[in-house]
Design a protein around this motif. Structure first.
Motif, mmCIF file in Angstrom:
data_model
loop_
_atom_site.group_PDB
_atom_site.id
_atom_site.type_symbol
_atom_site.label_atom_id
_atom_site.label_comp_id
_atom_site.label_asym_id
_atom_site.label_seq_id
_atom_site.Cartn_x
_atom_site.Cartn_y
_atom_site.Cartn_z
ATOM 1 N N ASP A 146 0.839 -1.198 0.000
ATOM 2 C CA ASP A 146 0.000 0.000 0.000
ATOM 3 C C ASP A 146 0.876 1.251 0.000
ATOM 4 O OD1 ASP A 146 -1.949 1.923 0.261
ATOM 5 O OD2 ASP A 146 -2.923 1.030 2.004
ATOM 6 N N PRO A 147 1.472 1.580 -1.159
ATOM 7 C CA PRO A 147 2.361 2.751 -1.231
ATOM 8 C C PRO A 147 1.669 4.061 -0.877
ATOM 9 C CG PRO A 147 1.844 1.893 -3.426
ATOM 10 C CD PRO A 147 1.368 0.874 -2.450
ATOM 11 N N LYS A 148 0.354 4.150 -1.121
ATOM 12 C CA LYS A 148 -0.381 5.385 -0.804
ATOM 13 C C LYS A 148 -0.385 5.636 0.699
ATOM 14 C CE LYS A 148 -4.884 7.648 -1.336
ATOM 15 N NZ LYS A 148 -6.255 7.530 -1.873
ATOM 16 N N TYR A 149 -0.756 4.611 1.478
ATOM 17 C CA TYR A 149 -0.785 4.787 2.931
ATOM 18 C C TYR A 149 0.630 4.906 3.489
ATOM 19 C CZ TYR A 149 -2.077 4.250 7.822
ATOM 20 O OH TYR A 149 -2.248 4.463 9.164
ATOM 21 N N TYR A 150 1.568 4.213 2.868
ATOM 22 C CA TYR A 150 2.978 4.288 3.286
ATOM 23 C C TYR A 150 3.471 5.733 3.246
ATOM 24 C CZ TYR A 150 8.064 3.711 3.160
ATOM 25 O OH TYR A 150 9.407 3.809 3.401
ATOM 26 N N SER A 151 3.013 6.492 2.263
ATOM 27 C CA SER A 151 3.461 7.880 2.105
ATOM 28 C C SER A 151 2.815 8.818 3.121
ATOM 29 C CB SER A 151 3.148 8.378 0.691
ATOM 30 O OG SER A 151 1.745 8.477 0.487
ATOM 31 N N GLN A 152 1.759 8.332 3.824
ATOM 32 C CA GLN A 152 1.024 9.172 4.761
ATOM 33 C C GLN A 152 1.266 8.827 6.227
ATOM 34 O OE1 GLN A 152 -2.933 8.237 3.486
ATOM 35 N NE2 GLN A 152 -2.908 9.636 1.726
ATOM 36 N N VAL A 153 1.526 7.552 6.491
ATOM 37 C CA VAL A 153 1.581 7.087 7.871
ATOM 38 C C VAL A 153 2.857 7.543 8.580
ATOM 39 C CG1 VAL A 153 2.756 4.903 7.351
ATOM 40 C CG2 VAL A 153 1.201 5.024 9.315
ATOM 41 N N ASP A 154 2.767 7.663 9.908
ATOM 42 C CA ASP A 154 3.941 7.909 10.741
ATOM 43 C C ASP A 154 4.762 6.620 10.752
ATOM 44 O OD1 ASP A 154 5.818 8.361 12.685
ATOM 45 O OD2 ASP A 154 4.394 8.736 14.315
ATOM 46 N N LEU A 155 5.881 6.633 10.072
ATOM 47 C CA LEU A 155 6.682 5.415 9.907
ATOM 48 C C LEU A 155 7.377 4.978 11.194
ATOM 49 C CD1 LEU A 155 8.226 6.122 6.382
ATOM 50 C CD2 LEU A 155 6.405 4.486 6.965
ATOM 51 N N GLN A 158 4.681 1.851 15.116
ATOM 52 C CA GLN A 158 4.602 0.413 14.860
ATOM 53 C C GLN A 158 3.158 -0.076 14.788
ATOM 54 O OE1 GLN A 158 5.833 -1.787 18.253
ATOM 55 N NE2 GLN A 158 4.614 -3.544 17.648
ATOM 56 N N ASN A 159 2.312 0.410 15.700
ATOM 57 C CA ASN A 159 0.929 -0.080 15.764
ATOM 58 C C ASN A 159 0.145 0.239 14.498
ATOM 59 O OD1 ASN A 159 1.254 -1.142 18.356
ATOM 60 N ND2 ASN A 159 0.747 0.799 19.323
ATOM 61 N N ARG A 160 0.328 1.438 13.971
ATOM 62 C CA ARG A 160 -0.412 1.818 12.765
ATOM 63 C C ARG A 160 0.077 1.043 11.542
ATOM 64 N NH1 ARG A 160 -1.711 8.336 13.244
ATOM 65 N NH2 ARG A 160 -2.763 8.191 15.258
ATOM 66 N N ILE A 161 1.371 0.801 11.496
ATOM 67 C CA ILE A 161 1.917 0.031 10.376
ATOM 68 C C ILE A 161 1.399 -1.405 10.432
ATOM 69 C CG2 ILE A 161 4.039 -0.929 9.399
ATOM 70 C CD1 ILE A 161 5.451 1.652 10.237
ATOM 71 N N VAL A 162 1.419 -1.988 11.634
ATOM 72 C CA VAL A 162 0.935 -3.359 11.793
ATOM 73 C C VAL A 162 -0.550 -3.450 11.454
ATOM 74 C CG1 VAL A 162 0.434 -5.162 13.491
ATOM 75 C CG2 VAL A 162 2.682 -4.075 13.463
ATOM 76 N N HIS A 163 -1.329 -2.484 11.926
ATOM 77 C CA HIS A 163 -2.769 -2.499 11.655
ATOM 78 C C HIS A 163 -3.040 -2.429 10.155
ATOM 79 C CE1 HIS A 163 -7.037 -1.879 12.059
ATOM 80 N NE2 HIS A 163 -6.967 -0.702 11.455
ATOM 81 N N ALA A 164 -2.322 -1.556 9.457
ATOM 82 C CA ALA A 164 -2.507 -1.431 7.999
ATOM 83 C C ALA A 164 -2.140 -2.732 7.289
ATOM 84 C CB ALA A 164 -1.661 -0.277 7.471
ATOM 85 N N GLY A 172 -6.534 -8.686 1.084
ATOM 86 C CA GLY A 172 -5.922 -8.688 -0.243
ATOM 87 C C GLY A 172 -6.063 -7.353 -0.946
ATOM 88 N N LYS A 173 -6.522 -6.321 -0.200
ATOM 89 C CA LYS A 173 -6.697 -4.979 -0.764
ATOM 90 C C LYS A 173 -5.869 -3.984 0.049
ATOM 91 C CE LYS A 173 -11.503 -5.856 -2.156
ATOM 92 N NZ LYS A 173 -12.908 -5.422 -1.982
ATOM 93 N N PRO A 174 -5.469 -2.872 -0.569
ATOM 94 C CA PRO A 174 -4.718 -1.861 0.194
ATOM 95 C C PRO A 174 -5.549 -1.303 1.340
ATOM 96 C CG PRO A 174 -4.587 -1.436 -2.173
ATOM 97 C CD PRO A 174 -5.635 -2.494 -1.983
ATOM 98 N N TYR A 175 -4.898 -1.055 2.449
ATOM 99 C CA TYR A 175 -5.570 -0.449 3.609
ATOM 100 C C TYR A 175 -6.189 0.886 3.230
ATOM 101 C CZ TYR A 175 -5.926 1.839 8.207
ATOM 102 O OH TYR A 175 -6.368 2.509 9.321
ATOM 103 N N SER A 176 -5.507 1.656 2.395
ATOM 104 C CA SER A 176 -5.988 2.985 1.999
ATOM 105 C C SER A 176 -7.301 2.920 1.234
ATOM 106 C CB SER A 176 -4.932 3.710 1.153
ATOM 107 O OG SER A 176 -4.581 2.944 0.017
ATOM 108 N N SER A 177 -7.625 1.781 0.630
ATOM 109 C CA SER A 177 -8.872 1.661 -0.127
ATOM 110 C C SER A 177 -10.096 1.669 0.781
ATOM 111 C CB SER A 177 -8.867 0.386 -0.973
ATOM 112 O OG SER A 177 -8.917 -0.772 -0.146
ATOM 113 N N PHE A 178 -9.888 1.441 2.075
ATOM 114 C CA PHE A 178 -10.997 1.441 3.028
ATOM 115 C C PHE A 178 -11.154 2.798 3.722
ATOM 116 C CE2 PHE A 178 -9.609 -2.987 2.746
ATOM 117 C CZ PHE A 178 -10.818 -3.642 2.550
#
Length: 301
Positions: A146-155, A158-164, A172-178
């Motif tokens: 999910d490159p879109k969410y990767y560009s937005q999230v606080d890298l 850890q919790n937000r990255i794991v949740h995504a 099987g879909k990008p987290y950002s699509s939801f």
């Protein structure tokens, strides 16, 4: 008088509980807690749950009502809180939403996208991956899925990255699509009150609050919950530092020092979030009479 939800928020330790009780009593209103940790029945001391006197002064909702063993999130809180508000507004024109959990407040005021439940096996695998390979491995995986969410999230979060990644791998879909980020219309007015004080005073309040928790048995409570330390609910300031002490990773004195430091850091994070909200009206926690007058004047417009 229109149906109005009064949001009382601010950083941890600023005095939301005592101020909100005074305001709620003035308006004969119930308090709906927007605290993502006070909602858990097993966590009392470390989450600074209001004491019996405070709870009896005003009817509170979502205080120690759910178990740490059940998955709970802002999306579910939105649905349950809106159902509750519908009933509360039948009895009173004013209800208070009180707490410092940014996502929970945002969910009620603006709405949150409904996320599918993550697969628990995938969650365990990702936690093992983090333990064995570190956060960089998770970052690279998210960048690929999910490159879109990767560009937005606080890298660094850890919790937000794991949740995504949980959502990506489960569906099987990008987290950002939801994530539509569309503001939902509410059948009531919303008035936001932010409480804050001078930084030095806030830090003093936080340190005193931690000391009070320790006097009331925070270490004993954390020890009781130690066997459940992998649960998401227990990844919380006050508990995770004692878990490190129980693991033998740090000394007890260091754990206490970290609880105070991490509480101050969390307060800064909360303030950064709330200050971005242009609808927030800021007051000192000791300005209760001014807050009540402001609320009355605003509602009557």
């Amino acid at each position: 008088m229109p149906k109005t939800l009064i949001v009382i928020t601010g950083p941890t330790g600023v005095g939301k509980t005592s101020t909100s009780i005074k305001i709620a009593r003035h308006f004969n209103a119930d308090i709906v807690s927007a605290d993502s940790r006070q909602i858990f029945k097993e966590m009392r001391i470390g989450t600074a749950v209001p004491d019996e006197k405070e709870l009896s002064a005003v009817k509170h909702h979502f205080i120690q009502t759910h178990s740490i063993h059940k998955n709970y999130n802002a999306s579910r809180f939105e649905m349950e809180a809106l159902d509750l508000l519908q009933n509360l507004f039948k009895k009173n024109d004013v209800v208070l939403l009180v707490g410092g959990s940014m996502l929970y407040i945002d969910a009620v005021c603006n709405g949150i996208d409904v996320m599918p439940d993550a697969d628990l096996d995938i969650r365990r695998q990702l936690k093992e991956q983090f333990a064995n390979e570190g956060i960089e491995s998770l970052r690279l995986q998210l960048k690929k899925l999910d490159p879109k969410y990767y560009s937005q999230v606080d890298l660094k979060n850890q919790n937000r990255i794991v949740h995504a990644l949980e959502i990506c791998l489960t569906t099987g879909k990008p987290y950002s699509s939801f994530r539509s980020n569309k503001k939902k219309k509410r059948p009531f007015s919303i008035l936001k009150i932010g409480l804050n004080c001078q930084r030095e005073k806030l830090h003093e309040r936080i340190n005193r609050r931690v000391n009070k928790m320790l006097e009331h048995g925070l270490e004993k409570e954390a020890k009781k919950l130690y066997s459940h330390k992998e649960l998401t609910a227990l990844n919380t300031v006050g508990y995770r530092e004692f878990f490190s002490y129980f693991n033998g990773d740090i000394l007890r004195e260091k754990a206490i020092e970290l609880i105070k430091r991490n509480s101050r850091r969390y307060a800064r994070k909360q303030l950064t979030w709330f200050r971005k909200d242009t609808e927030m009206n800021w007051f000192q926690p000791n300005e209760t009479s001014n807050i009540i007058q402001f609320i009355e004047n605003t509602i009557e417009r």
